[in-house]
Design an enzyme around this catalytic site. Structure first.
Site, short mmCIF file in Angstrom:
data_model
loop_
_atom_site.label_atom_id
_atom_site.label_comp_id
_atom_site.label_asym_id
_atom_site.label_seq_id
_atom_site.Cartn_x
_atom_site.Cartn_y
_atom_site.Cartn_z
N ASN A 61 69.52 -11.29 -44.79
CA ASN A 61 68.06 -11.38 -44.66
C ASN A 61 67.58 -12.71 -44.08
O ASN A 61 66.60 -12.74 -43.33
CB ASN A 61 67.35 -11.03 -45.97
CG ASN A 61 67.79 -11.86 -47.15
OD1 ASN A 61 68.88 -12.43 -47.14
ND2 ASN A 61 66.97 -11.94 -48.16
N CYS A 78 64.57 -12.37 -51.19
CA CYS A 78 64.85 -12.38 -52.63
C CYS A 78 63.60 -12.77 -53.39
O CYS A 78 63.30 -12.25 -54.46
CB CYS A 78 65.99 -13.34 -52.93
SG CYS A 78 65.70 -15.01 -52.34
N GLU A 99 70.30 -24.44 -56.16
CA GLU A 99 70.35 -24.95 -54.79
C GLU A 99 69.09 -25.78 -54.59
O GLU A 99 68.17 -25.70 -55.38
CB GLU A 99 70.42 -23.79 -53.79
CG GLU A 99 71.71 -23.01 -53.94
CD GLU A 99 71.98 -22.01 -52.83
OE1 GLU A 99 71.01 -21.48 -52.26
OE2 GLU A 99 73.16 -21.77 -52.55
N GLU A 155 65.21 -3.78 -57.96
CA GLU A 155 64.74 -4.63 -56.87
C GLU A 155 64.41 -3.73 -55.68
O GLU A 155 65.27 -2.99 -55.20
CB GLU A 155 65.82 -5.65 -56.47
CG GLU A 155 65.34 -6.54 -55.34
CD GLU A 155 66.40 -7.54 -54.88
OE1 GLU A 155 67.59 -7.21 -54.88
OE2 GLU A 155 66.00 -8.67 -54.51
N GLU A 185 73.14 -16.85 -56.42
CA GLU A 185 71.72 -16.66 -56.09
C GLU A 185 71.55 -15.18 -55.81
O GLU A 185 71.92 -14.69 -54.75
CB GLU A 185 71.34 -17.49 -54.85
CG GLU A 185 71.54 -18.98 -55.00
CD GLU A 185 70.57 -19.63 -55.98
OE1 GLU A 185 69.59 -18.96 -56.37
OE2 GLU A 185 70.78 -20.78 -56.34
N LYS A 209 80.86 -17.02 -44.82
CA LYS A 209 80.95 -15.61 -44.45
C LYS A 209 79.56 -15.00 -44.41
O LYS A 209 78.93 -14.79 -45.44
CB LYS A 209 81.81 -14.82 -45.44
CG LYS A 209 82.24 -13.49 -44.82
CD LYS A 209 82.63 -12.41 -45.79
CE LYS A 209 81.48 -11.59 -46.29
NZ LYS A 209 80.73 -10.85 -45.25
N PRO A 210 79.08 -14.74 -43.18
CA PRO A 210 77.80 -14.05 -43.07
C PRO A 210 77.98 -12.56 -43.41
O PRO A 210 79.11 -12.09 -43.53
CB PRO A 210 77.43 -14.23 -41.60
CG PRO A 210 78.74 -14.40 -40.89
CD PRO A 210 79.69 -15.04 -41.88
N ALA A 211 76.89 -11.86 -43.53
CA ALA A 211 76.96 -10.40 -43.75
C ALA A 211 77.65 -9.75 -42.55
O ALA A 211 77.60 -10.27 -41.42
CB ALA A 211 75.56 -9.84 -43.92
P1 NAD Z 1 75.35 -8.02 -50.86
O1 NAD Z 1 75.62 -8.52 -52.22
O2 NAD Z 1 75.72 -6.64 -50.54
O3 NAD Z 1 76.07 -8.94 -49.75
C1 NAD Z 1 75.92 -10.34 -49.72
C2 NAD Z 1 77.15 -10.96 -49.11
O4 NAD Z 1 78.26 -10.71 -49.97
C3 NAD Z 1 77.55 -10.37 -47.75
O5 NAD Z 1 78.10 -11.39 -46.93
C4 NAD Z 1 78.62 -9.37 -48.12
O6 NAD Z 1 79.51 -9.07 -47.08
C5 NAD Z 1 79.33 -10.11 -49.25
N1 NAD Z 1 80.07 -9.25 -50.17
C6 NAD Z 1 79.84 -7.95 -50.46
N2 NAD Z 1 80.75 -7.50 -51.36
C7 NAD Z 1 81.57 -8.55 -51.63
C8 NAD Z 1 82.69 -8.72 -52.49
N3 NAD Z 1 83.17 -7.71 -53.23
N4 NAD Z 1 83.29 -9.93 -52.53
C9 NAD Z 1 82.82 -10.96 -51.79
N5 NAD Z 1 81.76 -10.86 -50.96
C10 NAD Z 1 81.13 -9.66 -50.88
O7 NAD Z 1 73.82 -8.32 -50.62
P2 NAD Z 1 72.80 -7.52 -49.71
O8 NAD Z 1 72.33 -6.36 -50.46
O9 NAD Z 1 73.34 -7.33 -48.37
O10 NAD Z 1 71.64 -8.64 -49.65
C11 NAD Z 1 70.46 -8.54 -50.27
C12 NAD Z 1 70.51 -9.10 -51.68
O11 NAD Z 1 70.63 -10.52 -51.65
C13 NAD Z 1 69.24 -8.83 -52.43
O12 NAD Z 1 69.54 -8.44 -53.75
C14 NAD Z 1 68.53 -10.16 -52.44
O13 NAD Z 1 67.58 -10.35 -53.47
C15 NAD Z 1 69.68 -11.09 -52.53
N6 NAD Z 1 69.28 -12.43 -52.10
C16 NAD Z 1 69.19 -13.42 -53.03
C17 NAD Z 1 68.76 -14.68 -52.65
C18 NAD Z 1 68.63 -15.79 -53.65
O14 NAD Z 1 68.56 -16.94 -53.22
N7 NAD Z 1 68.59 -15.52 -54.93
C19 NAD Z 1 68.44 -14.93 -51.33
C20 NAD Z 1 68.55 -13.89 -50.40
C21 NAD Z 1 68.97 -12.64 -50.80
#
Ligand code: NAD
Length: 501
Positions: A170, A302, A480, A403, A268, A193-195
């Site tokens: 995001n 988030c 952070e 969420e 986070e 590691k980005p998404a």
């Molecule tokens: P996600 O948890 O699916 O993915 C986030 C990252 O983790 C990606 O790079 C993904 O490839 C990696 N990942 C996924 N599975 C993994 C595993 N088993 N081991 C290690 N890495 C893994 O998140 P998403 O749904 O794509 O992103 C949105 C979420 O992120 C929302 O819940 C949002 O609220 C949260 N978010 C939180 C903050 C914050 O600062 N609190 C900021 C931005 C987004």
């Protein structure tokens, strides 16, 4: 000029350019973007459905190379001293600022955000790096004189080693810079590691920072899926800290995996931030903050406002103000500078949100704005959804309990402040919250009684580098931002010295 730059410019100037399939990038190790190798990820433009390019889907062997490179670079980096590392970070921040306009196109193409949002994000990422460059000379630890007669104690801050920085799609650059700033200043090296859907901006960012003076290996980037590259990074024996931003279920999984090796973890995670609007508030400003806070980045933040509680006596006025703003938002392709809200990031994200809205409405509640996909012919190839406002759904429904990561806002009428506080706290999450009131007493009660890591009073939900940021409960733990972040990127070692006389 690198390939990604040329492609970014193409995206920016021509929007729906068909030639983007030629963009191919491998992982970034030892200061170089490698050729794409092995399995690949196809990156799709969320606004058009067109292919942006292909990136390496890193496997465990690729991750191992990146971690070993970061490990090898860490000793020299740590020896350079805070001032020197701060200077490198400063040069990196300046270089990023110089490249903002170049990076916008790529970010819009792979993420789906608008040009304006991309510009704000990239500038903010540079700002955060600059903030930590400035703090480099301010890192302190304790000293105690006279613990016993002739005995002094002091605390050494030592870097942790290799930090795995895992971020979602995001805000690919700001979420990473939140980690890079304190991690690098403290003498750690980082494997990011980005998404798996947003690799290109991060790869280019790493190149820019390295060209600006970051030694090869100090920042490496692996692109790939969470299940493979992410888990390989978390479980690698040489990663000492996992700085994770993402969803709550993934955070729990990461925490469990990091238990082996007793790695440090900061999480986070997701949020469902409440906003309370009282009868004595500046209603116009509150409604604007609610709409902006909810629909910015197409609702995919988030810290977005995900629940609004408004006093009954002013509810009709506030609901109409927010719904009116939602209806007027200009939805469209992010490449159009006039557009205010772009597409959702993936088809899957849209399907999840549509399901949450449908399950919520099956129990009650009224849609007062949006509610579906736009009719506009030009928006049929992307993952668009109208900004949507739902009033008074059941408080046990998905829009209250889960969420909602997209442009849909539930609003509840409440009879008084006590009920508002109770409902605000009736959530598994605890990231941020806000209150709009002219009453000092209500404002202070909100700050004290709402269980979140941040509370804004009569303020839009802007995050400041100066203040520690991080959630409680299902929103994770660790901080952070602020100098507090240094505690999460260093070990503090106590040293006791006894004088001979
Ligand atoms: P996600 O948890 O699916 O993915 C986030 C990252 O983790 C990606 O790079 C993904 O490839 C990696 N990942 C996924 N599975 C993994 C595993 N088993 N081991 C290690 N890495 C893994 O998140 P998403 O749904 O794509 O992103 C949105 C979420 O992120 C929302 O819940 C949002 O609220 C949260 N978010 C939180 C903050 C914050 O600062 N609190 C900021 C931005 C987004």
């Amino acid at each position: 000029m690198s390939d990604v730059v040329r492609r970014s410019e193409l995206v920016r100037t021509e929007g729906r350019n068909q030639d983007l399939t030629a963009l191919e990038r491998g992982i970034f190790v030892d200061g170089t973007v490698e050729p794409v190798a092995g399995e690949t990820l196809t990156i799709t433009n969320p606004a058009t459905g067109e292919t942006v390019g292909r990136a390496t889907n890193a496997d465990a062997a690729a991750v191992d190379r990146a971690v070993r490179s970061a490990h090898a670079a860490q000793g020299d980096w740590a020896r350079r001293g805070y001032a020197d590392r701060g200077a490198v970070l400063h040069a990196g921040a300046e270089a990023l600022l110089e490249h903002v306009e170049e990076l916008i196109g790529g970010l819009v193409a792979e993420q789906g955000k608008t040009v304006r949002e991309a510009r704000i994000e990239l500038r903010k990422a540079a700002d955060t790096l600059e903030h930590y460059a400035g703090l480099a000379k301010e890192v302190r630890a304790a000293y105690v004189h006279g613990l016993d007669p002739g005995v002094d104690g002091r605390v050494l801050r030592k870097p942790l080693g290799v930090v795995a920085a895992i971020v979602p799609w995001n805000f690919p650059t700001t979420l990473l810079s939140n980690k890079l700033g304190p991690a690098l200043v403290c003498g750690n090296t980082v494997v990011a590691k980005p998404a798996d859907t947003t690799p290109f901006t991060t790869l280019r960012l790493a190149e820019i920072l390295t060209e600006a003076g970051l030694p090869p290996g100090v920042l490496n980037v692996v692109t790939g899926t969470g299940a493979e590259a992410g888990e390989a990074l978390v479980t690698h024996p040489l990663t000492r800290k996992i700085a994770f931003t993402g969803s709550t279920p993934t955070g729990e999984r990461v925490m469990a995996l990091a238990a082996k090796g007793t790695k440090r973890v900061t999480l986070e995670l997701g949020g469902s931030d409440p906003m309370i609007i009282c009868d004595d508030a500046d209603l116009k400003k509150a409604a604007s903050a609610a709409a902006m806070g909810r629909f910015y980045n197409c609702g995919q933040a988030c810290l977005a406002i995900k629940r609004v509680y408004v006093f009954e006596s002013v509810a009709d006025e506030v609901i109409e103000a927010i719904a009116g703003k939602a209806r007027r938002l200009r939805l469209g392709l992010g490449t159009d500078e006039n557009v205010q809200i772009g597409p959702m990031h993936t088809e899957r994200q849209r399907a999840i949100m549509e399901d949450q809205i449908a399950r919520t409405l099956s129990g009650g509640g009224a849609v007062v704005a949006g509610g579906g996909r736009p009719d506009d012919e030009r928006l049929q190839h992307g993952w668009f959804h109208e900004p949507t406002v739902v009033v008074d759904p059941p408080h046990g429904s998905p829009m209250a309990r889960e969420e909602v990561f997209g442009p849909a806002l539930p609003i509840w009428r409440v009879k008084d402040f006590d009920q508002a506080i109770r409902l605000a706290n009736d959530s598994p999450f605890g990231l941020g919250s806000s209150v709009w009131t002219a009453s000092l007493d209500r404002a202070e009660r909100a700050a004290a009684e709402i269980d979140t890591g941040y509370t804004w009073i009569n303020s839009p939900t802007k995050v400041y580098d100066e203040l520690p940021f991080g959630g409680v409960g299902g929103s994770g733990y660790g901080k952070e931002h602020g100098s507090e972040a240094f505690d999460y990127y260093t070990d503090q070692k106590s040293v006791v010295v006894k004088r001979a006389t």
